[in-house]
Motif scaffolding. Structure first.
Motif, PDB file in Angstrom:
ATOM      1  N   TRP A 213      20.913 -11.858 -65.209  1.00  0.00           N
ATOM      2  CA  TRP A 213      21.069 -12.141 -63.792  1.00  0.00           C
ATOM      3  C   TRP A 213      22.522 -12.042 -63.336  1.00  0.00           C
ATOM      4  O   TRP A 213      22.802 -11.591 -62.224  1.00  0.00           O
ATOM      5  CB  TRP A 213      20.506 -13.524 -63.468  1.00  0.00           C
ATOM      6  N   ALA A 214      23.449 -12.446 -64.172  1.00  0.00           N
ATOM      7  CA  ALA A 214      24.869 -12.422 -63.787  1.00  0.00           C
ATOM      8  C   ALA A 214      25.377 -10.999 -63.602  1.00  0.00           C
ATOM      9  O   ALA A 214      26.402 -10.782 -62.940  1.00  0.00           O
ATOM     10  CB  ALA A 214      25.705 -13.139 -64.840  1.00  0.00           C
ATOM     11  N   HIS A 215      24.655 -10.018 -64.163  1.00  0.00           N
ATOM     12  CA  HIS A 215      25.103  -8.623 -64.085  1.00  0.00           C
ATOM     13  C   HIS A 215      24.342  -7.818 -63.036  1.00  0.00           C
ATOM     14  O   HIS A 215      24.555  -6.608 -62.912  1.00  0.00           O
ATOM     15  CB  HIS A 215      24.930  -7.961 -65.460  1.00  0.00           C
ATOM     16  N   PRO A 217      23.255  -6.418 -59.307  1.00  0.00           N
ATOM     17  CA  PRO A 217      23.963  -6.183 -58.041  1.00  0.00           C
ATOM     18  C   PRO A 217      23.628  -7.265 -57.024  1.00  0.00           C
ATOM     19  O   PRO A 217      22.561  -7.883 -57.086  1.00  0.00           O
ATOM     20  CB  PRO A 217      23.439  -4.810 -57.595  1.00  0.00           C
ATOM     21  N   ARG A 218      24.504  -7.497 -56.096  1.00  0.00           N
ATOM     22  CA  ARG A 218      24.318  -8.584 -55.130  1.00  0.00           C
ATOM     23  C   ARG A 218      23.089  -8.358 -54.260  1.00  0.00           C
ATOM     24  O   ARG A 218      22.443  -9.311 -53.832  1.00  0.00           O
ATOM     25  CB  ARG A 218      25.567  -8.717 -54.242  1.00  0.00           C
ATOM     26  N   ARG A 219      22.762  -7.107 -53.989  1.00  0.00           N
ATOM     27  CA  ARG A 219      21.632  -6.815 -53.105  1.00  0.00           C
ATOM     28  C   ARG A 219      20.376  -6.449 -53.903  1.00  0.00           C
ATOM     29  O   ARG A 219      19.626  -5.583 -53.522  1.00  0.00           O
ATOM     30  CB  ARG A 219      22.014  -5.677 -52.161  1.00  0.00           C
ATOM     31  N   VAL A 220      20.164  -7.139 -54.996  1.00  0.00           N
ATOM     32  CA  VAL A 220      18.972  -6.874 -55.795  1.00  0.00           C
ATOM     33  C   VAL A 220      17.715  -7.240 -54.993  1.00  0.00           C
ATOM     34  O   VAL A 220      17.736  -8.152 -54.168  1.00  0.00           O
ATOM     35  CB  VAL A 220      19.016  -7.684 -57.113  1.00  0.00           C
ATOM     36  N   LYS A 222      14.340  -8.761 -53.687  1.00  0.00           N
ATOM     37  CA  LYS A 222      13.752 -10.090 -53.816  1.00  0.00           C
ATOM     38  C   LYS A 222      12.501 -10.064 -54.700  1.00  0.00           C
ATOM     39  O   LYS A 222      12.102 -11.088 -55.242  1.00  0.00           O
ATOM     40  CB  LYS A 222      13.407 -10.645 -52.427  1.00  0.00           C
TER      41      LYS A 222
END
Length: 235
Positions: A213-215, A217-220, A222
């Motif tokens: 999860w930490a890797h 992209p910000r716009r993954v 939902k």
């Protein structure tokens, strides 16, 4: 042009060259020959799986095997391969075979009995691809692991009303990336040679692990987050 195509496709029968003429012109004789030797196992005959079955059968895959012991009485509404006049007590897999054979008589189509959680690596070793649909995430992860042990490519998919997902584990996949084309009005230098690349894929278990999860992209999407929640709820 047709004579040249038949000359290049000597390993194909005349009937195959005629039926697959258009797609051979797109991806070539070599690809069509590889398709004709491939064996695919579909586990779970959902509406999504039915569409995928239809597409690979029409494309001229070597053989398709279906595995789904659910009775026709409980068929997925999206599975168009099961007609209304079949025995309601027969399995969905068994009832889908004849329709697929009629779509392309040159493709071998089979059904097998059994349950997904009873499979082992030896059962899957004779296939090049396994496609799973409509089973729990635990079962998907287990089959993915068995495929890895046998060197078999793995796909899984499911559809929930307007949402769905698709997962692919191609193990290690090599391909050639062509150089980008330049605009007509731009004077191009010597074209760059094709570049050989290799992608290494994760398993489904790794893909849904909190460690990744930490890797992300910000716009993954939902949907990805929702899948992790569904997986946790199933357990």
């Amino acid at each position: 042009a047709m004579d040249e195509l038949l000359k290049d496709s000597a390993a194909l029968t005349t009937a195959e060259a005629a039926v697959y003429d258009r797609q051979i012109r797109v991806w070539g004789v070599g690809t069509q020959q590889r398709l004709g030797k491939a064996r695919i196992l579909f586990i779970g005959c959902t509406g999504v799986a039915a569409e995928a079955c239809k597409n690979v059968v029409l494309a001229g895959i070597g053989s398709v095997t279906l595995m789904d012991d659910i009775r026709v009485l409980n068929v997925d509404p999206g599975n168009f391969l099961v007609h209304n006049d079949v025995d309601p007590n027969s399995s969905i897999a068994e009832s889908s075979v004849q329709v697929l054979k009629e779509m392309n008589p040159m493709v071998s189509v089979f059904s097998i009995e059994g349950f997904v959680d009873d499979l082992n690596a030896e059962n899957l070793a004779s296939y090049q691809v396994v496609i799973v649909s409509g089973v729990s995430f635990d079962s998907q992860e287990r089959v993915n692991g068995l495929c890895r042990a046998s060197g078999v490519k793995f796909f899984s998919s499911n559809c929930f009303s307007s949402c769905g997902y698709f997962f692919a584990d191609l193990l290690s996949h090599s391909f050639t990336r062509q150089a980008k084309r330049t605009e007509d009005h731009v004077v191009a230098s010597a074209p760059a040679p094709p570049k050989e690349e290799t992608l290494t894929f994760n398993t489904l278990q790794e893909a849904l692990s909190p460690e990744v999860w930490a890797h992300l992209p910000r716009r993954v999407s939902k949907v990805y987050v929702a899948l992790s929640a569904v997986r946790a709820a199933e357990r």
